[in-house]
Design an enzyme around this catalytic site. Structure first.
Site, short mmCIF file in Angstrom:
data_model
loop_
_atom_site.label_atom_id
_atom_site.label_comp_id
_atom_site.label_asym_id
_atom_site.label_seq_id
_atom_site.Cartn_x
_atom_site.Cartn_y
_atom_site.Cartn_z
N CYS A 1 -16.03 6.44 69.47
CA CYS A 1 -14.67 6.00 69.28
C CYS A 1 -14.37 4.33 69.07
CB CYS A 1 -14.33 6.84 70.75
SG CYS A 1 -15.27 8.28 71.06
N GLY B 1 -14.85 6.67 64.10
CA GLY B 1 -14.56 8.45 65.11
C GLY B 1 -13.51 8.71 63.92
N ASN C 1 -13.89 4.19 75.31
CA ASN C 1 -15.31 4.21 74.19
C ASN C 1 -16.33 4.00 75.02
OD1 ASN C 1 -17.09 1.91 71.84
ND2 ASN C 1 -16.95 3.92 71.90
N GLY C 2 -17.14 4.90 75.28
CA GLY C 2 -18.10 4.89 75.78
C GLY C 2 -18.60 5.88 76.56
N TYR D 1 -25.29 0.13 62.94
CA TYR D 1 -25.12 0.62 61.82
C TYR D 1 -23.10 0.84 61.75
CZ TYR D 1 -23.66 5.02 59.92
OH TYR D 1 -22.49 6.67 59.58
#
Lengths: 499, 499, 499, 499
Positions: free
Chosen positions: A16, A44, A119-120, A263
């Site tokens: 995210c 996302g 996020n996570g 990435y």
């Protein structure tokens, strides 16, 4: 012991992006959040949302779709002015693509509204959820963000401010969380002590503060980058200015996600002071050192292999060429339109330039291989275009193990590296040769990228080493936290027996 | 003491419809829920939703819009087969028209999934929410259905089954709730001990059980009506058959909402064994007895005044006529398309038949008057069409007080009856005369409608009187429960101080 | 000789509504057209459109859907101010539901833009289209409105004004056309010499002229009705005022569509000076005279049978009752949501009031019967509700023949009257008795409705009889024009051979 | 003499892509057209459409939007199987973005259905349209494709087959047209004698023929490229096989659009046997020869400047680097969401990689400059990122004149080259130096790209020179055809006087 519903387990694996703004004046902040999310879209593409705080009243819009689809001019116009805003872009596996799971999560509790963008993934989500449920909690979503919301609001009953409550909750949260949180009057940015996921902040010419997963979103809104949060740091943005709480800093080993460099992040972002593009170029240079090959030209798989391909070409002296053209309209919206025409997905997305490829010995650089089927299709495409030899070089080590911190890695039995030697992998993808980086190279590429770089921003504390510590668990099975038992299992043998 | 957020207070006032099915076999139940909701559409036009239970896994779809808009063929096709399904239609004030508030509410807790469809309002919502928040609860919605969900799931931790948990929760819930609840294996229908809102069940030829707010939805799906739930009754539908729990029955005074008979329910439904149409016709007859008038013809305001107009005509001998034509395409979707053309809303919706009206002395029958502005526009329209005299007759008493049990009545200062005598009201709406029913007439119209009727279904318990007890609080200020203090206020003087 | 493409033949059968406004000043006319179309929605629910003329530049919006769906607030806002506007609502058979066929038709030609809104069907469409195609014309649509556009624009090359061109074209057009036409500077309203379809005009308080298929739309926009156009009349609205061209008036026998009175028009409209409601009430009275019956109550099939049912009750002395409730949300959007649940469509739309019906001898009045299957389902529904006898009375004669002037009547082999005696029809629909009006009764009901009515508006020319001449071809096979040979056939035996 | 409506003139400037398939068997061809259009999306992002021919019956879908938006799974499912299909993607200026103008154009005429997909613009459109209108033609669209449709159908009345009619029409059409045409039984591909726009065909493994604007779409559907059409050639695809009609070939000077090589076409396409990528790389090499500069690195403006940047780097020995990252989600859907935040569009779309740029002397290569404002913003962005010098190199000559053959070039007064010397242009965009190609270089880059290339496909006729002749009119004002007088003017001084 079987722990969880099937759909809950699947939902734990996501990536995210978060964005927030705190403005000293009430203004049209929704467009700023919009541009910030647009710049984070690569983190996302499944759903997105934003919440705007106008004098303590929250207005929000969230939906499945890309930022440009969800936030139509009508929607933007309906969002009010405000002082604080928080936004989120989200990826999740298909089964979980529900509007209910869109973020920011908004809740009402004893002390007012709260919005959270996360996020996570927590590695102790199951244990925390168990405890909360036994205490009478109910859950609307299958995401662990709701667990964080519970933890913070329950602490808030006993602590005098939202930041104290958040700090108290951090004591019990384990795993990865880069979080932006909005209360009626404050914006909080916090990052787990391991620093798994990125988080930084900057300032607009207007004086407004902006926080973001990546620095590219600060650039997009015209903000000046200030610095990344330290692992374990909580920063409070309020009308009293900004305040940093560092009591959890340096309490745990820093284990920044190496796959962010490889990435996830945009090449124009900076992470721990290092340019992502530079790191990837160094990965390409290292790849040449580990796996040199005699060839006529180097091409990158668009877009994620281009930076490393340039590094490989530079180090090897083999000319860099543009050999594959990506259809730039292929996005989230591409849906295979009919079952009758079994089209080759790779062919739709990528087309080789025959005049470049034909008769040549090619070094093809890509960032990673998961199952290997896409690489094989790509190699076949290049052979059809007349490539004489194809030497595949991958700017990361092979995946061997799942991630519990927010990356959706395929299950072990599908990974190309499972049960295959390097040569067997090369044969599987039909390459003339294949080379990966070693897990140790990950640190090396950072060190090299750091030399001569202005990478002091997040390293301001002299106690920290020059380069971030990395999490490489998906390549080594060496996890920086305890990992949950029995995940990806149903809690109940037979759910119909339970109630 | 100020209690709640402004938007929460507004959200308490709503009217809804619920529908559920329990099938012994897995089958395509979504179309049955669809037809049931279609028949209940008049109870809520703002949003709708359904949840289908397939072997314990819940699939749902909810959105703003009418049933026919939300449940497109694509959506219907995506819903799986199942054994249990529950659906909801909802009306809410504009500010609250959020997807998050759409029902059925779905939650996950310790013991599995739960879906709830609720009609009514708790009168002790504030106190319960306070208690829950102090215990660490967080709320996603502003509806009190979430409070019920918390109460039941917290009880479930200590009680061995969902029905035991629901019964335990009923002990603490006050106010109006007709509820259909779905667990992984069971469907529960329950009704508060006052019996404020309707709830009944029946059976399909296939053997599946269906529960519904009104009997018209049983007719629509081809089910045989069995009976209404008793006030305070909980009925469990499971693979073991159906089971009735009556420990709260007859514990409180029955106070069925009189406005269900007057306006809410469809005339083809039966409530407490009485035909709604019959009751309204009796209201018209009573209206003639209370306020006779010499006139040429009786017309009803479409559609809600037609049944009573027919009764008035029958009792008075004055001919019943069709004098107003309603544009049948005017629905929820009618949006005033431009500010420049200050159109007369009544003129868009209703058009008089000049040849019927011109030169005549008219009795105009409607079900109720709120502010009086619509009645005045209607009367002006009839005068333009040539009416000589207009005598307005209202088949209910004047509103004088708010409802805390699920009806959205305008605030007191806007009600036509506030501070006006009957003659002042007549002058305000520009009628030649005006007549209302008395609050006592409400019981009388039921008794008369009951004579000769087959209204034994809900009255099977001999201990109950022949006719339902009525709640008439909006007409009398005589509330059957204690009412919440400080509603419609902000919890905090200044929400920005709170956190 | 086989004449036409299959889809073209199907498209000939449609019913539509037209609306236009000519304002002396540039103003926000789009909302007025919107309200006008809303009031005409019953004449066509499949698609709609409007074109606004701002200083000679045309802006338009057209789409499939109801007025309230197609003209969203965003669309309305995007439409400019203007002096002239024209709108259209349309019904067509499914295969033809293309955006390309939405009206008003807009074309560009030598002399500028033209927009046309058309209600009716040409009976010489095939011959005209043949001639045009041999002259090099190409067609984008399958509607005959495009033929009219060609006729007028080709005349325009030789005539000095659009009205002269239109008059010249009228010489060659045969069949039904009520047309509103907009040039850069003028609005034209014209009606075929037979006067098959209605068309009237009025004036707004602002001084703007409005033209409409039915008077109910004038009421809806607050305009004063002036008069209906005479059959064969062309009225020009321009900045020079209004001008009537009557050279085709009284050239042909007046044959107004009797089905407009029976079913199409709204009961609050006036046609040829007669109230549609009054005519229908007279139909009910006549029906009692032709087919009296001993019964307990009279009910109408909602909504189209209600007016005649009231007349039947009045004439017979049998009480009028509300016995069937229509689900008012059932509209164009109702889509049978699943094949598994073979639901009874009539049951979804209509529900009997059991307490009214049970044990009673019922007279059920409806406007017409096509195939008879719906009537049979309705009668079964009433029997289930306990009706003792059901006597069906139809306020029109039986259909026996197709319409070539704009009404979509089912093909002959499906009509209930084809090959069945009255008793066989009654048996087929399972009624205890059945009665229709005779074709001669149609004129009688008009004469009676006209007595004492103020029906002079369209009858201002003393040469015209007191009541309109009627087209009754669908009941008698006696067509007022020559009818096309070989319709509903493919032009080519094998279309693949042709090119 | 003033010639045309304003909107018509604007509509003349567009760029499009066409795709067609002729299959010997009826099959699911819609997905193949879908993939073909997806690969041609870069040629037009505003609207798209396809028509499928099933035994002579045409089914179509067209709308505004990208291929992936317009052709949803539902739409695709609704399209039938067929033998022939034709598709189109289109770009047009805003005012003209109407559904009515979406292609393929479908018409009905004397001899059956016809669907046309057209790329290019007629230079004698005004004269032809005048003639047609005087003959009684009416026009629904403002595109010149409708003119072609008229020309062909009028010829068809006198010629025995569609191909004979098309050839007869070609005699009178002037300007640019690459056209795919579908009759009930045949597919025709034709290209104007100048060969302004590309058109090629190939074959699928199934035996079906496919025609396309560019070869990249043949690759995308898995077809084998056969050859490009010759300028002036008409190819007929029918059940009798394929037939080439070359009577207009070599009748006019070949003037292929040079901007197809520079910008329009995808780099992986082949045009006149030359790889577009190779030509662009040669342009970069030539650019170095014409305007060498001492610098540290070469970067391309994504995506259109990358190929030439690589060529420049190769020729100069200056390292090629990735210095700008493009937000890959910015597409047609990007809408500036608020007026309050005057965001810098370039900043949203492109972000420099500071670590690459800072302190460096940069050669920035782009394909063209129109107004210069975007280039200036980009150069400022690079300076903010620390660039020491910025040398802009453009891989085409400066625009000085409008295009009448299908390219939408800004009006002369806005072009950066109008009234500015090279140095003034450099100063305007704030570059340290600026260099363009010369018009003569365009031919040179083709010759060089052709050496050693397999560019024989379209050159099979020995009479043709090795490289295509180019249209360079936008760079030289030297037009290959007579150009229309008085374009971009209103036909009428005052349109309100005309009718």
């Amino acid at each position: 012991m079987q722990e969880f519903y099937e759909e809950k387990a699947d939902a734990l694996h996501e990536e995210c992006g978060v964005f927030g703004i705190f403005s000293p004046e009430k203004e049209r902040i929704a467009p700023i959040v919009y541009h910030g999310l647009y710049a984070l879209q690569h983190r996302g593409q499944e759903s997105c949302g934003m919440v705007i705080n106008h004098d303590g009243l929250f207005s929000s819009h969230k939906n499945l779709g890309l930022v440009g689809e969800v936030f139509t001019p009508e929607v933007m116009q309906a969002l009010p002015e405000g002082q604080i805003g928080v936004g989120h872009v989200r990826y999740a596996t298909t089964g979980d693509a529900k509007i209910a799971n869109c973020q920011p999560l908004e809740i009402n509790h004893r002390k007012g509204h709260l919005a959270l963008a996360h996020n996570g993934n927590l590695s102790n989500a199951y244990a925390l959820r168990d405890r909360l449920e036994l205490g009478g909690a109910i859950f609307h979503t299958t995401s662990d963000t709701e667990i964080i919301a519970y933890m913070i609001t329950q602490k808030r009953l006993r602590f005098p401010s939202i930041e104290k409550a958040a700090l108290a909750a951090m004591q019990e949260l384990e795993g990865a969380y880069s979080l932006i949180l909005m209360s009626p009057t404050k914006m909080l940015a916090l990052r787990d002590p391991h620093g798994f996921r990125p988080l930084c902040y900057g300032r607009l010419p207007s004086g407004a503060w902006v926080a973001s997963s990546e620095s590219c979103a600060l650039d997009a809104v015209g903000a000046t980058f200030i610095r990344e949060l330290l692992p374990g740091e909580l920063v409070v943005f309020s009308s009293a200015g900004i305040q940093s709480c560092r009591e959890y800093c340096a309490k745990k080993a820093e284990t920044f996600c190496s796959f962010e460099y490889i990435y996830f992040a945009r090449p124009d972002s900076h992470l721990f002071g290092l340019s992502v593009h530079d790191v990837r170029r160094q990965a390409g240079i290292l790849l040449h050192e580990r796996h040199p090959v005699d060839a006529d030209l180097v091409i990158g798989a668009p877009d994620s292999g281009l930076d490393a391909a340039l590094g490989f070409a530079e180090a090897s002296g083999i000319p860099y060429r543009i050999g594959l053209i990506k259809n730039k309209y292929i996005g989230r919206t591409f849906i295979e339109p009919g079952q009758d025409h079994r089209s080759d997905q790779v062919r739709i997305k990528l087309n080789p330039i025959r005049s470049v490829i034909a008769g040549k010995r090619i070094v093809l650089v890509d960032d990673s291989i998961v199952r290997g089927t896409t690489s094989r299709q790509l190699i076949r495409l290049l052979r059809e275009a007349g490539a004489k030899e194809i030497h595949m070089r991958i700017s990361s080590p092979p995946f061997i193990s799942p991630c519990y911190y927010g990356t959706d890695i395929d299950s072990k039995e599908h990974l190309i590296a499972t049960g295959r030697s390097l040569q067997e992998m090369a044969a599987y993808i039909e390459a003339d040769s294949l080379g990966f980086l070693d897990p140790e190279d990950l640190q090396t590429m950072l060190v090299r990228a750091g030399r001569g770089s202005d990478h002091t921003c997040a390293r301001e504390d002299a106690a920290l080493s020059a380069c971030p510590g990395l999490c490489r668990a998906c390549f080594t099975e060496d996890y920086p936290t305890s990992i949950p038992a029995g995940t990806r299992k149903n809690r109940f043998e037979n759910p119909l027996d339970s109630i």
